[in-house]
Design an enzyme around this catalytic site. Structure first.
Site, PDB file in Angstrom:
ATOM      1  N   LYS A  71       8.927   9.261   1.209  1.00 47.31           N
ATOM      2  CA  LYS A  71       7.914   8.824   2.174  1.00 47.31           C
ATOM      3  C   LYS A  71       8.155   9.423   3.555  1.00 47.31           C
ATOM      4  CE  LYS A  71       6.724   4.565  -0.255  1.00 47.31           C
ATOM      5  NZ  LYS A  71       6.706   3.096  -0.241  1.00 47.31           N
ATOM      6  N   LYS A 124       1.935   9.232  -9.740  1.00 45.02           N
ATOM      7  CA  LYS A 124       1.665   7.844 -10.110  1.00 45.02           C
ATOM      8  C   LYS A 124       0.273   7.425  -9.662  1.00 45.02           C
ATOM      9  CE  LYS A 124       3.393   3.173  -9.148  1.00 45.02           C
ATOM     10  NZ  LYS A 124       4.373   2.376  -8.363  1.00 45.02           N
ATOM     11  N   LYS A 162      -1.933   2.648  -5.411  1.00 42.44           N
ATOM     12  CA  LYS A 162      -3.012   1.898  -4.765  1.00 42.44           C
ATOM     13  C   LYS A 162      -3.042   2.099  -3.266  1.00 42.44           C
ATOM     14  CE  LYS A 162      -0.188  -2.308  -4.319  1.00 42.44           C
ATOM     15  NZ  LYS A 162       1.025  -1.652  -4.827  1.00 42.44           N
TER      16      LYS A 162
END
Length: 341
Positions: free
Chosen positions: A122, A207, A210
Protein backbone atom coordinates in the site's frame (compact mmCIF):
# COMPACT_ATOMS: atom_id res chain seq x y z
CA UNK A 1 -10.00 -17.78 30.84
CA UNK A 2 -11.12 -14.23 31.46
CA UNK A 3 -14.57 -13.13 30.37
CA UNK A 4 -17.73 -15.18 29.98
CA UNK A 5 -19.31 -17.21 27.24
CA UNK A 6 -21.90 -14.68 26.08
CA UNK A 7 -24.19 -17.19 24.40
CA UNK A 8 -23.34 -20.21 26.50
CA UNK A 9 -21.64 -22.00 23.61
CA UNK A 10 -19.23 -24.86 24.23
CA UNK A 11 -17.20 -24.55 21.01
CA UNK A 12 -14.21 -22.37 20.16
CA UNK A 13 -14.51 -18.61 20.34
CA UNK A 14 -14.34 -17.17 16.84
CA UNK A 15 -13.76 -13.55 15.81
CA UNK A 16 -13.71 -12.00 12.36
CA UNK A 17 -14.60 -8.71 10.76
CA UNK A 18 -15.12 -6.77 7.56
CA UNK A 19 -13.97 -3.26 6.71
CA UNK A 20 -16.48 -0.66 5.46
CA UNK A 21 -14.04 0.72 2.88
CA UNK A 22 -16.34 -0.03 -0.04
CA UNK A 23 -19.43 -1.94 -1.07
CA UNK A 24 -19.13 -5.61 -0.09
CA UNK A 25 -18.30 -7.93 -2.97
CA UNK A 26 -18.87 -11.48 -4.14
CA UNK A 27 -15.38 -12.18 -2.81
CA UNK A 28 -16.37 -10.98 0.66
CA UNK A 29 -19.45 -13.18 0.56
CA UNK A 30 -17.92 -16.39 -0.81
CA UNK A 31 -14.60 -16.07 0.99
CA UNK A 32 -15.87 -14.94 4.39
CA UNK A 33 -19.51 -14.13 5.10
CA UNK A 34 -21.01 -17.40 3.88
CA UNK A 35 -18.51 -19.40 5.91
CA UNK A 36 -19.36 -17.34 8.99
CA UNK A 37 -23.02 -18.23 8.53
CA UNK A 38 -22.69 -21.88 7.58
CA UNK A 39 -19.74 -22.91 9.74
CA UNK A 40 -18.47 -20.50 12.36
CA UNK A 41 -21.66 -19.28 14.04
CA UNK A 42 -22.79 -22.90 14.34
CA UNK A 43 -19.60 -24.24 15.91
CA UNK A 44 -19.29 -22.13 18.98
CA UNK A 45 -19.10 -18.67 20.48
CA UNK A 46 -18.64 -16.32 17.52
CA UNK A 47 -18.27 -12.56 17.16
CA UNK A 48 -18.55 -10.74 13.82
CA UNK A 49 -17.66 -7.10 13.58
CA UNK A 50 -17.74 -4.21 11.13
CA UNK A 51 -14.24 -2.84 11.78
CA UNK A 52 -14.93 0.80 11.02
CA UNK A 53 -11.81 2.10 12.80
CA UNK A 54 -9.70 0.36 10.16
CA UNK A 55 -11.44 2.42 7.47
CA UNK A 56 -9.75 5.54 8.85
CA UNK A 57 -6.23 4.47 7.80
CA UNK A 58 -6.77 6.15 4.40
CA UNK A 59 -8.45 9.29 3.11
CA UNK A 60 -12.17 8.90 3.60
CA UNK A 61 -15.47 10.72 3.60
CA UNK A 62 -17.06 10.51 7.10
CA UNK A 63 -20.58 10.24 5.75
CA UNK A 64 -19.60 7.47 3.36
CA UNK A 65 -17.88 5.48 6.12
CA UNK A 66 -21.03 5.81 8.23
CA UNK A 67 -23.27 4.66 5.37
CA UNK A 68 -21.03 1.75 4.41
CA UNK A 69 -20.74 0.66 8.04
CA UNK A 70 -24.51 0.47 8.30
CA UNK A 71 -24.77 -1.31 4.96
CA UNK A 72 -22.11 -3.86 5.93
CA UNK A 73 -23.79 -4.61 9.26
CA UNK A 74 -27.15 -5.05 7.53
CA UNK A 75 -25.58 -7.36 4.95
CA UNK A 76 -24.08 -9.55 7.69
CA UNK A 77 -27.59 -10.09 9.00
CA UNK A 78 -28.99 -10.52 5.50
CA UNK A 79 -26.39 -13.21 4.80
CA UNK A 80 -27.78 -15.22 7.69
CA UNK A 81 -25.93 -14.30 10.88
CA UNK A 82 -28.36 -14.76 13.74
CA UNK A 83 -28.08 -12.48 16.81
CA UNK A 84 -29.41 -15.33 18.95
CA UNK A 85 -26.44 -17.50 17.96
CA UNK A 86 -23.58 -15.01 17.59
CA UNK A 87 -22.57 -11.43 18.38
CA UNK A 88 -22.80 -8.83 15.60
CA UNK A 89 -21.53 -5.33 16.34
CA UNK A 90 -19.56 -2.31 15.15
CA UNK A 91 -15.96 -2.00 16.30
CA UNK A 92 -16.02 1.67 17.32
CA UNK A 93 -19.04 1.01 19.58
CA UNK A 94 -16.76 -0.96 21.93
CA UNK A 95 -14.00 1.20 23.46
CA UNK A 96 -11.90 -1.80 24.45
CA UNK A 97 -10.60 -2.14 20.88
CA UNK A 98 -8.90 1.25 20.99
CA UNK A 99 -7.76 0.77 24.60
CA UNK A 100 -6.01 -2.50 23.85
CA UNK A 101 -4.62 -1.31 20.53
CA UNK A 102 -2.16 1.01 22.31
CA UNK A 103 -0.88 -1.83 24.49
CA UNK A 104 -0.31 -3.87 21.32
CA UNK A 105 1.63 -0.97 19.81
CA UNK A 106 3.77 -0.98 22.94
CA UNK A 107 4.33 -4.72 22.54
CA UNK A 108 5.17 -4.77 18.83
CA UNK A 109 8.36 -3.49 17.21
CA UNK A 110 8.72 -0.99 14.39
CA UNK A 111 10.45 -3.64 12.27
CA UNK A 112 7.59 -6.09 12.63
CA UNK A 113 5.09 -3.52 11.44
CA UNK A 114 7.17 -2.47 8.46
CA UNK A 115 7.63 -6.08 7.34
CA UNK A 116 3.91 -6.55 6.81
CA UNK A 117 3.39 -7.28 3.10
CA UNK A 118 0.13 -5.32 2.88
CA UNK A 119 1.80 -2.25 4.39
CA UNK A 120 4.67 -2.37 1.90
CA UNK A 121 2.29 -2.85 -1.02
CA UNK A 122 0.00 0.00 0.00
CA UNK A 123 2.91 2.37 0.66
CA UNK A 124 4.28 1.65 -2.82
CA UNK A 125 0.87 2.25 -4.39
CA UNK A 126 0.42 5.56 -2.63
CA UNK A 127 3.96 6.68 -3.38
CA UNK A 128 3.38 5.99 -7.08
CA UNK A 129 0.38 8.33 -6.92
CA UNK A 130 2.27 10.96 -4.96
CA UNK A 131 0.10 10.44 -1.88
CA UNK A 132 1.14 10.55 1.75
CA UNK A 133 0.71 7.59 4.12
CA UNK A 134 -1.03 7.83 7.47
CA UNK A 135 0.73 6.45 10.54
CA UNK A 136 -2.35 4.36 11.26
CA UNK A 137 -1.64 2.32 8.13
CA UNK A 138 1.63 1.22 9.74
CA UNK A 139 0.03 0.44 13.12
CA UNK A 140 -3.07 -1.20 11.60
CA UNK A 141 -1.88 -4.72 12.64
CA UNK A 142 -1.75 -3.65 16.29
CA UNK A 143 -5.42 -2.66 16.16
CA UNK A 144 -6.25 -5.92 14.41
CA UNK A 145 -4.41 -7.82 17.14
CA UNK A 146 -6.44 -5.95 19.75
CA UNK A 147 -9.66 -6.83 17.92
CA UNK A 148 -8.79 -10.51 18.18
CA UNK A 149 -7.12 -10.74 21.58
CA UNK A 150 -9.71 -8.71 23.51
CA UNK A 151 -12.17 -11.59 23.31
CA UNK A 152 -10.00 -14.59 24.09
CA UNK A 153 -10.41 -15.60 20.46
CA UNK A 154 -9.27 -19.10 19.56
CA UNK A 155 -9.98 -19.13 15.82
CA UNK A 156 -9.85 -16.34 13.24
CA UNK A 157 -11.37 -17.17 9.84
CA UNK A 158 -9.47 -15.05 7.31
CA UNK A 159 -8.35 -14.99 3.70
CA UNK A 160 -4.75 -15.53 2.67
CA UNK A 161 -4.10 -11.78 2.54
CA UNK A 162 -4.70 -11.47 6.30
CA UNK A 163 -2.82 -14.60 7.42
CA UNK A 164 0.39 -12.64 8.13
CA UNK A 165 -1.51 -10.30 10.44
CA UNK A 166 -2.90 -13.23 12.43
CA UNK A 167 0.63 -14.64 12.77
CA UNK A 168 1.76 -11.29 14.16
CA UNK A 169 -1.19 -11.37 16.57
CA UNK A 170 -0.01 -14.76 17.80
CA UNK A 171 3.52 -13.40 18.32
CA UNK A 172 2.23 -10.39 20.25
CA UNK A 173 0.04 -12.55 22.48
CA UNK A 174 2.95 -14.85 23.34
CA UNK A 175 5.30 -11.92 23.95
CA UNK A 176 2.82 -10.10 26.19
CA UNK A 177 2.16 -13.26 28.19
CA UNK A 178 5.89 -13.87 28.67
CA UNK A 179 6.56 -10.29 29.79
CA UNK A 180 3.55 -9.63 31.99
CA UNK A 181 1.92 -12.95 32.83
CA UNK A 182 -0.73 -15.10 31.18
CA UNK A 183 -3.36 -12.72 29.83
CA UNK A 184 -4.22 -13.61 26.25
CA UNK A 185 -5.32 -16.71 24.40
CA UNK A 186 -3.03 -17.40 21.42
CA UNK A 187 -5.36 -17.64 18.38
CA UNK A 188 -4.94 -19.46 15.09
CA UNK A 189 -6.09 -18.61 11.57
CA UNK A 190 -8.53 -20.81 9.66
CA UNK A 191 -9.12 -20.65 5.91
CA UNK A 192 -11.94 -21.63 3.52
CA UNK A 193 -11.29 -24.50 1.11
CA UNK A 194 -12.46 -22.73 -2.05
CA UNK A 195 -12.91 -19.10 -3.11
CA UNK A 196 -10.41 -18.04 -0.49
CA UNK A 197 -9.47 -15.23 -2.80
CA UNK A 198 -11.93 -14.37 -5.55
CA UNK A 199 -10.16 -12.40 -8.25
CA UNK A 200 -11.21 -9.39 -10.30
CA UNK A 201 -13.08 -10.52 -13.43
CA UNK A 202 -11.18 -8.02 -15.58
CA UNK A 203 -7.82 -8.40 -13.83
CA UNK A 204 -7.72 -12.05 -12.71
CA UNK A 205 -4.30 -11.70 -11.11
CA UNK A 206 -5.69 -9.09 -8.67
CA UNK A 207 -8.04 -9.65 -5.75
CA UNK A 208 -11.69 -8.65 -6.17
CA UNK A 209 -11.35 -5.71 -3.79
CA UNK A 210 -14.06 -3.43 -2.45
CA UNK A 211 -11.88 -0.38 -1.68
CA UNK A 212 -12.23 2.75 -3.72
CA UNK A 213 -14.92 5.27 -4.54
CA UNK A 214 -15.80 3.96 -8.00
CA UNK A 215 -17.67 0.78 -8.88
CA UNK A 216 -15.48 -1.45 -11.05
CA UNK A 217 -16.61 -3.58 -13.99
CA UNK A 218 -14.52 -6.54 -12.81
CA UNK A 219 -16.03 -6.54 -9.33
CA UNK A 220 -19.38 -8.16 -8.55
CA UNK A 221 -21.00 -6.45 -5.58
CA UNK A 222 -23.38 -8.31 -3.28
CA UNK A 223 -26.12 -5.75 -3.93
CA UNK A 224 -25.71 -5.69 -7.73
CA UNK A 225 -28.94 -6.41 -9.60
CA UNK A 226 -29.13 -9.77 -11.38
CA UNK A 227 -28.66 -8.37 -14.88
CA UNK A 228 -25.64 -6.35 -13.76
CA UNK A 229 -24.11 -9.53 -12.34
CA UNK A 230 -24.73 -11.40 -15.58
CA UNK A 231 -23.11 -8.71 -17.70
CA UNK A 232 -20.02 -8.58 -15.51
CA UNK A 233 -19.53 -12.34 -15.52
CA UNK A 234 -20.19 -12.71 -19.26
CA UNK A 235 -17.57 -10.01 -19.95
CA UNK A 236 -14.97 -11.66 -17.71
CA UNK A 237 -11.47 -11.90 -19.13
CA UNK A 238 -10.46 -15.41 -20.16
CA UNK A 239 -7.17 -16.67 -21.55
CA UNK A 240 -5.56 -17.93 -24.73
CA UNK A 241 -6.84 -21.18 -26.17
CA UNK A 242 -10.35 -22.54 -26.55
CA UNK A 243 -10.53 -25.49 -24.17
CA UNK A 244 -11.56 -25.12 -20.53
CA UNK A 245 -8.84 -26.25 -18.12
CA UNK A 246 -8.09 -25.47 -14.48
CA UNK A 247 -4.56 -24.02 -14.59
CA UNK A 248 -4.40 -21.15 -12.07
CA UNK A 249 -0.87 -20.04 -12.93
CA UNK A 250 -1.06 -20.26 -16.72
CA UNK A 251 -4.76 -19.40 -17.17
CA UNK A 252 -5.89 -17.30 -14.20
CA UNK A 253 -9.03 -15.95 -15.87
CA UNK A 254 -10.60 -19.34 -16.50
CA UNK A 255 -9.39 -20.62 -13.14
CA UNK A 256 -11.11 -17.69 -11.42
CA UNK A 257 -14.43 -18.49 -13.12
CA UNK A 258 -14.10 -22.15 -12.15
CA UNK A 259 -13.29 -21.20 -8.55
CA UNK A 260 -16.35 -18.98 -8.36
CA UNK A 261 -18.60 -21.64 -9.92
CA UNK A 262 -17.19 -24.26 -7.55
CA UNK A 263 -17.81 -22.05 -4.53
CA UNK A 264 -21.38 -21.33 -5.61
CA UNK A 265 -22.24 -24.96 -6.39
CA UNK A 266 -20.06 -26.72 -3.80
CA UNK A 267 -18.13 -28.40 -6.58
CA UNK A 268 -14.47 -28.96 -7.37
CA UNK A 269 -12.94 -26.55 -9.93
CA UNK A 270 -10.81 -29.25 -11.56
CA UNK A 271 -13.76 -31.59 -12.00
CA UNK A 272 -15.97 -28.77 -13.27
CA UNK A 273 -13.44 -27.87 -15.96
CA UNK A 274 -14.00 -31.21 -17.63
CA UNK A 275 -17.71 -30.53 -18.04
CA UNK A 276 -17.26 -27.52 -20.35
CA UNK A 277 -16.27 -27.34 -23.99
CA UNK A 278 -16.37 -23.55 -24.33
CA UNK A 279 -15.81 -20.38 -22.35
CA UNK A 280 -19.32 -19.19 -23.20
CA UNK A 281 -21.09 -22.05 -21.48
CA UNK A 282 -18.79 -21.75 -18.48
CA UNK A 283 -19.56 -18.04 -18.17
CA UNK A 284 -23.30 -18.59 -18.51
CA UNK A 285 -23.41 -21.24 -15.79
CA UNK A 286 -21.16 -19.15 -13.54
CA UNK A 287 -23.37 -16.10 -14.00
CA UNK A 288 -26.49 -18.13 -13.21
CA UNK A 289 -24.86 -19.59 -10.10
CA UNK A 290 -23.71 -16.20 -8.80
CA UNK A 291 -27.13 -14.62 -9.38
CA UNK A 292 -28.82 -17.44 -7.47
CA UNK A 293 -26.34 -17.30 -4.57
CA UNK A 294 -26.71 -13.54 -4.12
CA UNK A 295 -30.48 -13.28 -4.73
CA UNK A 296 -31.69 -14.19 -1.21
CA UNK A 297 -29.06 -11.96 0.41
CA UNK A 298 -30.11 -8.97 -1.67
CA UNK A 299 -33.79 -9.58 -0.93
CA UNK A 300 -33.19 -9.98 2.79
CA UNK A 301 -31.05 -6.81 2.81
CA UNK A 302 -33.91 -4.81 1.31
CA UNK A 303 -36.25 -6.02 4.04
CA UNK A 304 -33.78 -5.27 6.83
CA UNK A 305 -32.88 -1.85 5.45
CA UNK A 306 -36.57 -0.96 5.76
CA UNK A 307 -36.54 -1.99 9.43
CA UNK A 308 -33.99 0.41 10.90
CA UNK A 309 -35.17 -0.16 14.45
CA UNK A 310 -34.39 -3.86 14.30
CA UNK A 311 -30.86 -3.32 12.96
CA UNK A 312 -30.25 -0.64 15.61
CA UNK A 313 -31.29 -3.01 18.36
CA UNK A 314 -29.08 -5.83 17.06
CA UNK A 315 -26.02 -3.58 16.93
CA UNK A 316 -26.76 -2.05 20.34
CA UNK A 317 -27.21 -5.44 21.98
CA UNK A 318 -24.17 -6.80 20.17
CA UNK A 319 -21.97 -3.96 21.40
CA UNK A 320 -23.15 -4.46 24.98
CA UNK A 321 -22.45 -8.17 24.79
CA UNK A 322 -19.03 -7.64 23.18
CA UNK A 323 -18.12 -5.00 25.77
CA UNK A 324 -18.96 -7.36 28.60
CA UNK A 325 -16.71 -10.01 27.07
CA UNK A 326 -13.78 -7.71 26.30
CA UNK A 327 -13.58 -5.42 29.31
CA UNK A 328 -12.36 -7.95 31.93
CA UNK A 329 -9.50 -9.08 29.70
CA UNK A 330 -8.49 -5.57 28.64
CA UNK A 331 -8.62 -4.39 32.26
CA UNK A 332 -6.41 -7.34 33.19
CA UNK A 333 -3.93 -6.35 30.48
CA UNK A 334 -3.85 -2.78 31.83
CA UNK A 335 -3.18 -4.07 35.32
CA UNK A 336 -0.49 -6.39 34.01
CA UNK A 337 1.50 -3.50 32.51
CA UNK A 338 1.03 -1.33 35.62
CA UNK A 339 -1.75 1.04 34.56
CA UNK A 340 -4.58 -0.02 36.89
CA UNK A 341 -4.50 -0.80 40.59
Amino acid sequence: MLGSRALGAAGPRVFSGVQPTGHLTLGNYLGAMRRWVEVDQRRGDALFCVVDLHALTVEHDPGRVRRLTRQAATLLLAAGLEPERCTVFVQSHVDEHARLSYLMECTASDGEMRRMVQYKEKVAQRAARGESVRLSLLTYPALMAADILAYGTQEVPVGADQAQHVELTRDLAVRFNQRYGETFVVPRATHPKVAERVMDLQEPTSKMGKSGQERKTGVVYVLDEAEVVRKKVMRAVTDGGSDVAYEPEERPGVANLLNVLAACTEGDPRELAGAYGSYGSLKKDTADAVVEVLRPVRERHAALAADAGYVDSVLRDGAERARAMARPRVDAAYRAVGLLA
